[in-house]
Design a protein around this motif. Structure first.
Motif, PDB file in Angstrom:
ATOM      1  N   MET A 125      -7.806 -19.331   7.351  1.00 34.02           N
ATOM      2  CA  MET A 125      -8.240 -17.958   7.271  1.00 34.02           C
ATOM      3  C   MET A 125      -7.273 -17.009   7.978  1.00 34.02           C
ATOM      4  O   MET A 125      -7.025 -15.928   7.490  1.00 34.02           O
ATOM      5  N   HIS A 126      -6.763 -17.445   9.113  1.00 37.90           N
ATOM      6  CA  HIS A 126      -5.867 -16.575   9.865  1.00 37.90           C
ATOM      7  C   HIS A 126      -4.523 -16.401   9.163  1.00 37.90           C
ATOM      8  O   HIS A 126      -3.905 -15.344   9.283  1.00 37.90           O
ATOM      9  N   VAL A 127      -4.095 -17.431   8.434  1.00 39.80           N
ATOM     10  CA  VAL A 127      -2.862 -17.289   7.650  1.00 39.80           C
ATOM     11  C   VAL A 127      -3.044 -16.183   6.620  1.00 39.80           C
ATOM     12  O   VAL A 127      -2.166 -15.326   6.454  1.00 39.80           O
ATOM     13  N   TRP A 128      -4.194 -16.183   5.951  1.00 39.18           N
ATOM     14  CA  TRP A 128      -4.454 -15.147   4.949  1.00 39.18           C
ATOM     15  C   TRP A 128      -4.592 -13.769   5.591  1.00 39.18           C
ATOM     16  O   TRP A 128      -4.148 -12.768   5.020  1.00 39.18           O
ATOM     17  N   ALA A 129      -5.184 -13.714   6.756  1.00 39.56           N
ATOM     18  CA  ALA A 129      -5.303 -12.425   7.449  1.00 39.56           C
ATOM     19  C   ALA A 129      -3.917 -11.874   7.772  1.00 39.56           C
ATOM     20  O   ALA A 129      -3.646 -10.684   7.571  1.00 39.56           O
ATOM     21  N   GLY A 130      -3.033 -12.735   8.273  1.00 43.55           N
ATOM     22  CA  GLY A 130      -1.665 -12.303   8.562  1.00 43.55           C
ATOM     23  C   GLY A 130      -0.933 -11.850   7.316  1.00 43.55           C
ATOM     24  O   GLY A 130      -0.254 -10.823   7.308  1.00 43.55           O
ATOM     25  N   ARG A 131      -1.090 -12.611   6.245  1.00 44.42           N
ATOM     26  CA  ARG A 131      -0.441 -12.233   4.978  1.00 44.42           C
ATOM     27  C   ARG A 131      -0.977 -10.908   4.458  1.00 44.42           C
ATOM     28  O   ARG A 131      -0.217 -10.077   3.946  1.00 44.42           O
ATOM     29  N   LEU A 132      -2.272 -10.706   4.564  1.00 46.51           N
ATOM     30  CA  LEU A 132      -2.862  -9.439   4.115  1.00 46.51           C
ATOM     31  C   LEU A 132      -2.352  -8.262   4.947  1.00 46.51           C
ATOM     32  O   LEU A 132      -2.027  -7.201   4.400  1.00 46.51           O
ATOM     33  N   LEU A 133      -2.300  -8.440   6.266  1.00 44.23           N
ATOM     34  CA  LEU A 133      -1.792  -7.366   7.124  1.00 44.23           C
ATOM     35  C   LEU A 133      -0.356  -7.013   6.745  1.00 44.23           C
ATOM     36  O   LEU A 133       0.008  -5.831   6.643  1.00 44.23           O
ATOM     37  N   ILE A 134       0.467  -8.025   6.526  1.00 47.02           N
ATOM     38  CA  ILE A 134       1.862  -7.792   6.145  1.00 47.02           C
ATOM     39  C   ILE A 134       1.934  -7.124   4.778  1.00 47.02           C
ATOM     40  O   ILE A 134       2.661  -6.137   4.588  1.00 47.02           O
ATOM     41  N   GLY A 135       1.171  -7.638   3.814  1.00 48.13           N
ATOM     42  CA  GLY A 135       1.195  -7.074   2.463  1.00 48.13           C
ATOM     43  C   GLY A 135       0.740  -5.628   2.413  1.00 48.13           C
ATOM     44  O   GLY A 135       1.356  -4.798   1.732  1.00 48.13           O
ATOM     45  N   ILE A 136      -0.313  -5.305   3.138  1.00 47.75           N
ATOM     46  CA  ILE A 136      -0.814  -3.925   3.166  1.00 47.75           C
ATOM     47  C   ILE A 136       0.224  -3.006   3.809  1.00 47.75           C
ATOM     48  O   ILE A 136       0.494  -1.909   3.307  1.00 47.75           O
ATOM     49  N   ALA A 137       0.827  -3.455   4.902  1.00 51.01           N
ATOM     50  CA  ALA A 137       1.837  -2.630   5.587  1.00 51.01           C
ATOM     51  C   ALA A 137       3.062  -2.411   4.706  1.00 51.01           C
ATOM     52  O   ALA A 137       3.556  -1.285   4.584  1.00 51.01           O
ATOM     53  N   VAL A 138       3.555  -3.470   4.091  1.00 49.08           N
ATOM     54  CA  VAL A 138       4.732  -3.339   3.219  1.00 49.08           C
ATOM     55  C   VAL A 138       4.412  -2.453   2.020  1.00 49.08           C
ATOM     56  O   VAL A 138       5.212  -1.587   1.644  1.00 49.08           O
ATOM     57  N   GLY A 139       3.231  -2.645   1.434  1.00 45.83           N
ATOM     58  CA  GLY A 139       2.832  -1.796   0.311  1.00 45.83           C
ATOM     59  C   GLY A 139       2.771  -0.329   0.699  1.00 45.83           C
ATOM     60  O   GLY A 139       3.236   0.544  -0.039  1.00 45.83           O
ATOM     61  N   HIS A 140       2.202  -0.065   1.879  1.00 38.25           N
ATOM     62  CA  HIS A 140       2.127   1.321   2.356  1.00 38.25           C
ATOM     63  C   HIS A 140       3.529   1.906   2.547  1.00 38.25           C
ATOM     64  O   HIS A 140       3.799   3.030   2.113  1.00 38.25           O
ATOM     65  N   LEU A 141       4.408   1.153   3.184  1.00 38.40           N
ATOM     66  CA  LEU A 141       5.764   1.656   3.425  1.00 38.40           C
ATOM     67  C   LEU A 141       6.524   1.866   2.119  1.00 38.40           C
ATOM     68  O   LEU A 141       7.249   2.858   1.976  1.00 38.40           O
ATOM     69  N   LEU A 142       6.365   0.960   1.165  1.00 37.27           N
ATOM     70  CA  LEU A 142       7.042   1.132  -0.125  1.00 37.27           C
ATOM     71  C   LEU A 142       6.547   2.381  -0.853  1.00 37.27           C
ATOM     72  O   LEU A 142       7.350   3.147  -1.391  1.00 37.27           O
ATOM     73  N   LEU A 143       5.238   2.591  -0.865  1.00 41.59           N
ATOM     74  CA  LEU A 143       4.701   3.799  -1.502  1.00 41.59           C
ATOM     75  C   LEU A 143       5.147   5.062  -0.780  1.00 41.59           C
ATOM     76  O   LEU A 143       5.495   6.064  -1.415  1.00 41.59           O
ATOM     77  N   ALA A 144       5.157   5.022   0.549  1.00 42.65           N
ATOM     78  CA  ALA A 144       5.569   6.193   1.320  1.00 42.65           C
ATOM     79  C   ALA A 144       7.045   6.517   1.076  1.00 42.65           C
ATOM     80  O   ALA A 144       7.402   7.677   0.842  1.00 42.65           O
ATOM     81  N   PHE A 145       7.885   5.492   1.101  1.00 44.06           N
ATOM     82  CA  PHE A 145       9.310   5.736   0.874  1.00 44.06           C
ATOM     83  C   PHE A 145       9.599   6.133  -0.563  1.00 44.06           C
ATOM     84  O   PHE A 145      10.482   6.938  -0.818  1.00 44.06           O
ATOM     85  N   ALA A 146       8.849   5.588  -1.518  1.00 44.89           N
ATOM     86  CA  ALA A 146       9.037   5.965  -2.921  1.00 44.89           C
ATOM     87  C   ALA A 146       8.726   7.440  -3.139  1.00 44.89           C
ATOM     88  O   ALA A 146       9.382   8.106  -3.932  1.00 44.89           O
TER      89      ALA A 146
END
Length: 131
Positions: A1-22
């Motif tokens: 479960m914690h692996v998925w939580a870490g992956r989700l946190l990373i994915g959400i952050a990267v997605g946010h940064l990509l949308l913001a920079f785009a």
């Protein structure tokens, strides 16, 4: 479960940064005519509000800290360590505050990793204590 939580946190952050920079890159010459160092200069008046909004929605946002948080959670989980339950509760409280302040935002996505980190998995600590 914690692996998925870490992956989700990373994915959400990267997605946010990509949308913001785009959304930021096409307007970069308008937002930072004198280069990036002057983007967040004080005082904050209406003529500079677009620059302030661009900075705080990209580099100055919570996404950078969230990315580091996700990397830490993922690294701990992959090393066989379990982040404390307080890690998830802290993210849960922070997310609740963020959603209260900005209900029409992507902060809602952080509830899933917060709940995964807060969940008390039965037997996970007991297995460590017996070995």
């Amino acid at each position: 479960m914690h692996v998925w939580a870490g992956r989700l946190l990373i994915g959400i952050a990267v997605g946010h940064l990509l949308l913001a920079f785009a959304s930021l890159i096409p307007q970069l010459t308008v937002l930072a005519p004198d280069g990036l160092p002057g983007v967040i200069s004080a005082p904050w008046h209406p003529p500079q509000m677009d620059r302030q909004a661009a900075f705080w929605s990209s580099l100055g946002s919570f996404a950078g800290a969230q990315l580091l948080w996700g990397i830490w959670v993922l690294a701990a989980a992959q090393a066989g360590q379990r982040p404390s339950r307080g890690t998830g509760l802290a993210l849960l409280v922070l997310t609740a505050l963020q959603v209260t302040l900005a209900p029409y935002s992507g902060f809602w996505l952080n509830f899933l990793p917060a709940l995964l980190l807060s969940a008390n998995v039965p037997g996970s600590r007991g297995a460590e204590a017996t070995s």
